[in-house]
Design an enzyme around this catalytic site. Structure first.
Site, PDB file in Angstrom:
ATOM      1  N   LYS A  39       0.842  -1.203   0.000  1.00 60.21           N
ATOM      2  CA  LYS A  39       0.000   0.000   0.000  1.00 60.21           C
ATOM      3  C   LYS A  39       0.876   1.251   0.000  1.00 60.21           C
ATOM      4  O   LYS A  39       2.091   1.176   0.246  1.00 60.21           O
ATOM      5  CB  LYS A  39      -0.942  -0.010   1.206  1.00 60.21           C
ATOM      6  CG  LYS A  39      -0.246  -0.037   2.546  1.00 60.21           C
ATOM      7  CD  LYS A  39      -1.238  -0.375   3.665  1.00 60.21           C
ATOM      8  CE  LYS A  39      -0.517  -0.553   4.973  1.00 60.21           C
ATOM      9  NZ  LYS A  39      -0.963   0.285   6.044  1.00 60.21           N
ATOM     10  N   ARG A 136      -9.589  -0.134  15.689  1.00 59.17           N
ATOM     11  CA  ARG A 136      -9.893   0.533  14.402  1.00 59.17           C
ATOM     12  C   ARG A 136     -10.955  -0.307  13.689  1.00 59.17           C
ATOM     13  O   ARG A 136     -12.071  -0.410  14.163  1.00 59.17           O
ATOM     14  CB  ARG A 136      -8.636   0.666  13.522  1.00 59.17           C
ATOM     15  CG  ARG A 136      -7.465   1.389  14.133  1.00 59.17           C
ATOM     16  CD  ARG A 136      -6.353   1.667  13.109  1.00 59.17           C
ATOM     17  NE  ARG A 136      -5.994   0.510  12.278  1.00 59.17           N
ATOM     18  CZ  ARG A 136      -4.861   0.398  11.591  1.00 59.17           C
ATOM     19  NH1 ARG A 136      -3.983   1.383  11.609  1.00 59.17           N
ATOM     20  NH2 ARG A 136      -4.609  -0.667  10.859  1.00 59.17           N
ATOM     21  N   TYR A 265      15.630  30.172   6.249  1.00 63.36           N
ATOM     22  CA  TYR A 265      14.506  30.888   6.873  1.00 63.36           C
ATOM     23  C   TYR A 265      14.686  30.969   8.383  1.00 63.36           C
ATOM     24  O   TYR A 265      15.122  30.009   9.028  1.00 63.36           O
ATOM     25  CB  TYR A 265      13.198  30.141   6.596  1.00 63.36           C
ATOM     26  CG  TYR A 265      12.692  30.249   5.182  1.00 63.36           C
ATOM     27  CD1 TYR A 265      12.334  31.482   4.635  1.00 63.36           C
ATOM     28  CD2 TYR A 265      12.551  29.117   4.396  1.00 63.36           C
ATOM     29  CE1 TYR A 265      11.841  31.569   3.338  1.00 63.36           C
ATOM     30  CE2 TYR A 265      12.065  29.197   3.106  1.00 63.36           C
ATOM     31  CZ  TYR A 265      11.716  30.424   2.576  1.00 63.36           C
ATOM     32  OH  TYR A 265      11.234  30.496   1.307  1.00 63.36           O
ATOM     33  N   MET A 313      11.350  24.123   1.449  1.00 67.32           N
ATOM     34  CA  MET A 313      10.592  23.210   0.583  1.00 67.32           C
ATOM     35  C   MET A 313      11.500  22.589  -0.479  1.00 67.32           C
ATOM     36  O   MET A 313      11.377  21.416  -0.821  1.00 67.32           O
ATOM     37  CB  MET A 313       9.437  23.969  -0.086  1.00 67.32           C
ATOM     38  CG  MET A 313       8.446  23.064  -0.784  1.00 67.32           C
ATOM     39  SD  MET A 313       7.138  23.982  -1.597  1.00 67.32           S
ATOM     40  CE  MET A 313       6.187  24.575  -0.235  1.00 67.32           C
TER      41      MET A 313
HETATM   42  C1  LIG Z   1      -4.058  -4.441   8.511  1.00 70.47           C
HETATM   43  C2  LIG Z   1      -2.588  -4.341   8.243  1.00 70.47           C
HETATM   44  N1  LIG Z   1      -1.882  -5.482   8.125  1.00 70.47           N
HETATM   45  C3  LIG Z   1      -0.557  -5.460   7.887  1.00 70.47           C
HETATM   46  C4  LIG Z   1       0.137  -4.273   7.777  1.00 70.47           C
HETATM   47  C5  LIG Z   1       1.631  -4.278   7.548  1.00 70.47           C
HETATM   48  O1  LIG Z   1       2.288  -3.793   8.689  1.00 70.47           O
HETATM   49  P1  LIG Z   1       3.885  -3.699   8.755  1.00 70.47           P
HETATM   50  O2  LIG Z   1       4.280  -2.684   7.751  1.00 70.47           O
HETATM   51  O3  LIG Z   1       4.156  -3.286  10.158  1.00 70.47           O
HETATM   52  O4  LIG Z   1       4.415  -5.047   8.434  1.00 70.47           O
HETATM   53  C6  LIG Z   1      -0.569  -3.074   7.908  1.00 70.47           C
HETATM   54  C7  LIG Z   1       0.161  -1.800   7.811  1.00 70.47           C
HETATM   55  O5  LIG Z   1      -0.103  -0.799   8.380  1.00 70.47           O
HETATM   56  C8  LIG Z   1      -1.962  -3.106   8.143  1.00 70.47           C
HETATM   57  O6  LIG Z   1      -2.673  -1.982   8.278  1.00 70.47           O
END
Ligand SMILES: Cc1ncc(COP(=O)(O)O)c(C=O)c1O
Length: 378
Positions: A39, A136, A265, A313
């Site tokens: 992701k 969550r 800055y 930046m």
């Molecule tokens: C539901 C879920 N599983 C697995 C992972 C992977 O976690 P990590 O990067 O700590 O291995 C994440 C990452 O945030 C996650 O949200």
């Protein structure tokens, strides 16, 4: 990895390192499967290239956060089982199912919606999520989790494909809450396996996978570790992991700075004695965080040099000392190694009061991701 020509800002991503990291994790998992989490554009490393490398290293599943990320991977020809981890609107659900991705579910009304959107010839595969303490996504009620699975089993257009949870403190070795979450999940996992032996039970992220064999179940969802970053925020090399990303820039200019003069800055720095300051043409617009001002080191000509003045930046200023050997167009390593010196994402995270995840993911889209120019010397 040394750039041969100056590049304003570039992230060199060694997908071979991702492949080797995955092979190492897969070996530790033994019979359990490895799901590579790609992701957020592969935690800033490039999702499609890292997905391919992860599969070459033994990952049999991939995971993303959003339906659009799943669609992007499919567009790029990725064919593996693909799990969308995030919550989905109806439009997201349609996109995820078009991408033939597995979905996470924990409420019956969502399962009903998925049943309606999915078609009979390609059932929607649901992974039921139990919230064992993350607070969550997921249901806290094991009975609700099992009801959602039963609903999926009964519906023609659904399939109960998995049961999952997520740990809140797996990266904190002294935390006993990890064991509590595992203890809440395990009996539900056993019941689920009895009812749906074809489904996959998964719980571990990278830190959980590395700390506990008991958390492996049928599969581990590893993100941070596949990129060679330490899930515990210390030193990835201690786990045999290879950092896959280096961030480079170059010296655009070198100028003399005398006591009483300032750079940047807010005039936050002035040298105690005459020195030279190198100007690098990248900044927080590239994801090199402003919180690193006057704190971080970069590597030039194999040596650590201190970032001085406020990071802008598009510019970073670095004290390169009097009588300096630093020249215009010299390569600069902001994350990575030069000779015996190394600046890790973990080091920058400590200085910026954040985590290595955010350092890597925060490298902005303005920075091209390229394969390393020179092969890494082992
Ligand atoms: C539901 C879920 N599983 C697995 C992972 C992977 O976690 P990590 O990067 O700590 O291995 C994440 C990452 O945030 C996650 O949200």
């Amino acid at each position: 990895m040394t750039a041969t020509a100056p590049a304003r800002a570039v992230a060199y991503v060694d997908t071979g390192a991702v492949e080797r990291n995955c092979a190492l994790l897969k070996a530790r998992l033994q019979d359990a499967e490895l799901c590579a989490v790609v992701k957020a554009d592969g935690y800033g490393h490039g999702a499609t290239a890292c997905a391919a490398a992860a599969v070459a290293g033994g990952a049999t599943w991939l995971a993303v956060a959003t339906a659009a990320e799943a669609a992007d991977l499919r567009r790029d020809g990725v064919g593996e089982r693909l799990l969308v981890l995030g919550a989905l609107t109806r439009a997201d659900l349609e996109l995820a199912l078009t991408a033939d991705a597995d979905l996470v579910a924990w409420r019956e009304d969502f399962a009903r919606l998925a049943a309606e959107v999915a078609s009979g010839d390609r059932p929607a595969r649901l992974h039921v999520k139990l919230d064992t303490g993350m607070g969550r996504l997921g249901t806290r009620d094991p009975a609700e989790a099992l009801r959602v699975a039963a609903f999926a089993q009964a519906a023609d257009t659904l399939e109960p494909a998995g049961l999952m949870t997520h740990f809140a403190t797996a990266d904190v070795l002294e935390s006993r809450f990890f064991d509590e979450q595992l203890a809440r999940f395990t009996p539900v996992a056993e019941e689920f396996r009895r009812l749906y032996p074809q489904a996959v039970v998964h719980a571990a992220n990278s830190s959980a996978m590395l700390r506990s064999r008991g958390a492996h179940f049928d599969m581990a969802r590893c993100g941070i570790a596949i990129y060679g970053l330490d899930p515990f925020g210390k030193d990835a090399l201690e786990h045999g992991l290879e950092p896959a990303l280096e961030l480079h820039s170059y010296v655009a200019d070198v100028k003399e700075v005398a006591p009483g003069e300032t750079v940047g800055y807010g005039r936050t720095w002035s040298p105690p004695s005459p020195t030279n300051v190198a100007v690098l043409p990248l900044g927080y617009g590239d994801g090199y965080r402003r919180a690193l001002s006057n704190k971080a080191d970069v590597l030039i000509r194999g040596r650590r040099r201190r970032v001085v003045g406020t990071i802008s930046m598009d510019n970073v200023t670095v004290d390169v000392g009097p009588d300096t050997d630093v020249r215009r167009h010299d390569d600069v390593t902001l994350i990575g190694a030069q000779d015996a010196e190394r600046v890790s994402a973990e080091e920058l995270a400590r200085l910026a009061d954040t985590i290595n995840f955010e350092i890597a993911t925060g490298i902005s889209p303005r920075v091209p991701r390229l394969p390393p120019i020179a092969p890494r010397v082992p």
